[in-house]
Design a protein around this motif. Structure first.
Motif, short mmCIF file in Angstrom:
data_model
loop_
_atom_site.label_atom_id
_atom_site.label_comp_id
_atom_site.label_asym_id
_atom_site.label_seq_id
_atom_site.Cartn_x
_atom_site.Cartn_y
_atom_site.Cartn_z
N PHE A 63 0.84 -1.19 0.00
CA PHE A 63 0.00 0.00 0.00
C PHE A 63 0.89 1.25 0.00
O PHE A 63 2.02 1.22 0.47
N VAL A 64 0.34 2.35 -0.50
CA VAL A 64 1.12 3.59 -0.61
C VAL A 64 1.21 4.30 0.73
O VAL A 64 2.29 4.77 1.14
N ILE A 65 0.10 4.42 1.46
CA ILE A 65 0.09 5.22 2.68
C ILE A 65 -0.05 4.37 3.94
O ILE A 65 -0.06 4.91 5.04
N SER A 66 -0.15 3.06 3.83
CA SER A 66 -0.28 2.21 5.00
C SER A 66 0.08 0.79 4.60
O SER A 66 0.74 0.57 3.58
N THR A 67 -0.35 -0.20 5.39
CA THR A 67 -0.16 -1.61 5.05
C THR A 67 -1.51 -2.31 5.12
O THR A 67 -2.48 -1.79 5.71
N LEU A 68 -1.58 -3.49 4.53
CA LEU A 68 -2.84 -4.23 4.53
C LEU A 68 -3.30 -4.54 5.95
O LEU A 68 -4.47 -4.34 6.31
N ARG A 69 -2.41 -5.00 6.80
CA ARG A 69 -2.78 -5.40 8.15
C ARG A 69 -3.12 -4.20 9.04
O ARG A 69 -3.92 -4.32 9.96
N ASN A 70 -2.49 -3.06 8.80
CA ASN A 70 -2.85 -1.87 9.57
C ASN A 70 -4.21 -1.32 9.16
O ASN A 70 -4.94 -0.75 9.99
N THR A 71 -4.57 -1.48 7.90
CA THR A 71 -5.84 -0.96 7.42
C THR A 71 -6.98 -1.93 7.69
O THR A 71 -8.07 -1.53 8.12
N TYR A 72 -6.72 -3.23 7.46
CA TYR A 72 -7.76 -4.25 7.63
C TYR A 72 -7.23 -5.30 8.61
O TYR A 72 -6.46 -6.18 8.23
N ALA A 73 -7.66 -5.18 9.86
CA ALA A 73 -7.14 -6.09 10.89
C ALA A 73 -7.59 -7.53 10.68
O ALA A 73 -6.91 -8.46 11.11
#
Length: 238
Positions: A63-73
């Motif tokens: 991801f550009v501004i975050s990560t998959l796990r940080n955005t979707y737990a």
């Protein structure tokens, strides 16, 4: 300066066309909620064959501004795998959060293909499918603890060798570099007192010498005569 974009923000865009001094009216888009409207890209999948089983390793998209796990737990994976020539009989593993999965009960000496898709709870858009990756099984599955036991054995052996070297370093040094022992008769000869009288006389020998006197001669040169003639006069000084 524009505020930073965050993964949970709600945004609206608007555009207009412009040519010279003429421009069109602004047109606004619908509201975009990033974590709900983003289309999640495909994960990267790699396979490793181990006998009659295949290990699946999954890496999340960037991801550009975050990560998959940080955005979707609660992001999960849907894994589809099939015999290379029988995709219509594909099997599925749904809603797993493990990014390392073992596919068991496979036929030996058979090629299997795998695809993975990411699912998230807050995003209704289906994630993009990964590329199809294939790997072949072999005859007998190796016990997973065999490589671990081999590694532990060599580590323990190395630690034991280091410990033995430290504890018995002197003995090992004497064994590798033994000291040469002198024969007994050599030792006896070296310990005997010297026979020469030069070492027994405590008075040093008397040196013989003669007194010498040095007498120096002084010579002067005198120049005489109009024609530049000269004569030598020798003057002796006692």
């Amino acid at each position: 300066m524009h505020p930073p974009i965050i993964e949970y923000g709600t945004y609206t865009g608007r555009v207009r066309a412009q040519l010279g001094s003429a421009s069109s009216a602004w047109v606004e888009s619908e509201q975009i909620i990033l974590d709900r409207d983003t289309i999640i890209g495909s994960p990267r999948v790699s396979l490793l064959s181990n006998g009659a089983a295949i290990y699946v390793s999954i890496v999340d998209p960037v991801f550009v501004i975050s990560t998959l796990r940080n955005t979707y737990a609660f992001a999960t994976y849907s894994i589809t795998y099939w015999n290379g020539s029988q995709k219509e009989k594909a099997r599925h593993i749904n809603n797993t959060q493990q990014n390392h999965v073992i596919l068991k009960d496979l036929e030996p000496w058979t090629e299997y293909c795998v695809q993975v898709q990411i699912n998230v709870d807050r995003n209704p858009n289906p994630g993009q499918l990964s590329e199809t990756v294939c790997e072949s099984t072999t005859s007998v599955e190796e016990a997973p603890w065999v490589p671990l036991m081999v590694t532990i054995f060599f580590v323990a052996l190395a630690v034991t060798l280091v410990a033995v070297t430290v504890v018995y370093r002197k003995s090992i040094s004497h064994f590798l570099c033994p000291k040469d022992a002198l024969p007994q008769h050599f030792k006896e000869n070296l310990l005997k007192p010297p026979n020469s009288t030069i070492y027994l006389d405590s008075h040093p020998p008397v040196e013989k010498w003669h007194e010498v006197q040095i007498i120096a001669d002084t010579r002067t040169v005198e120049e005489e005569g109009p024609s530049g003639g000269s004569k030598d006069c020798l003057q002796r000084t006692a």
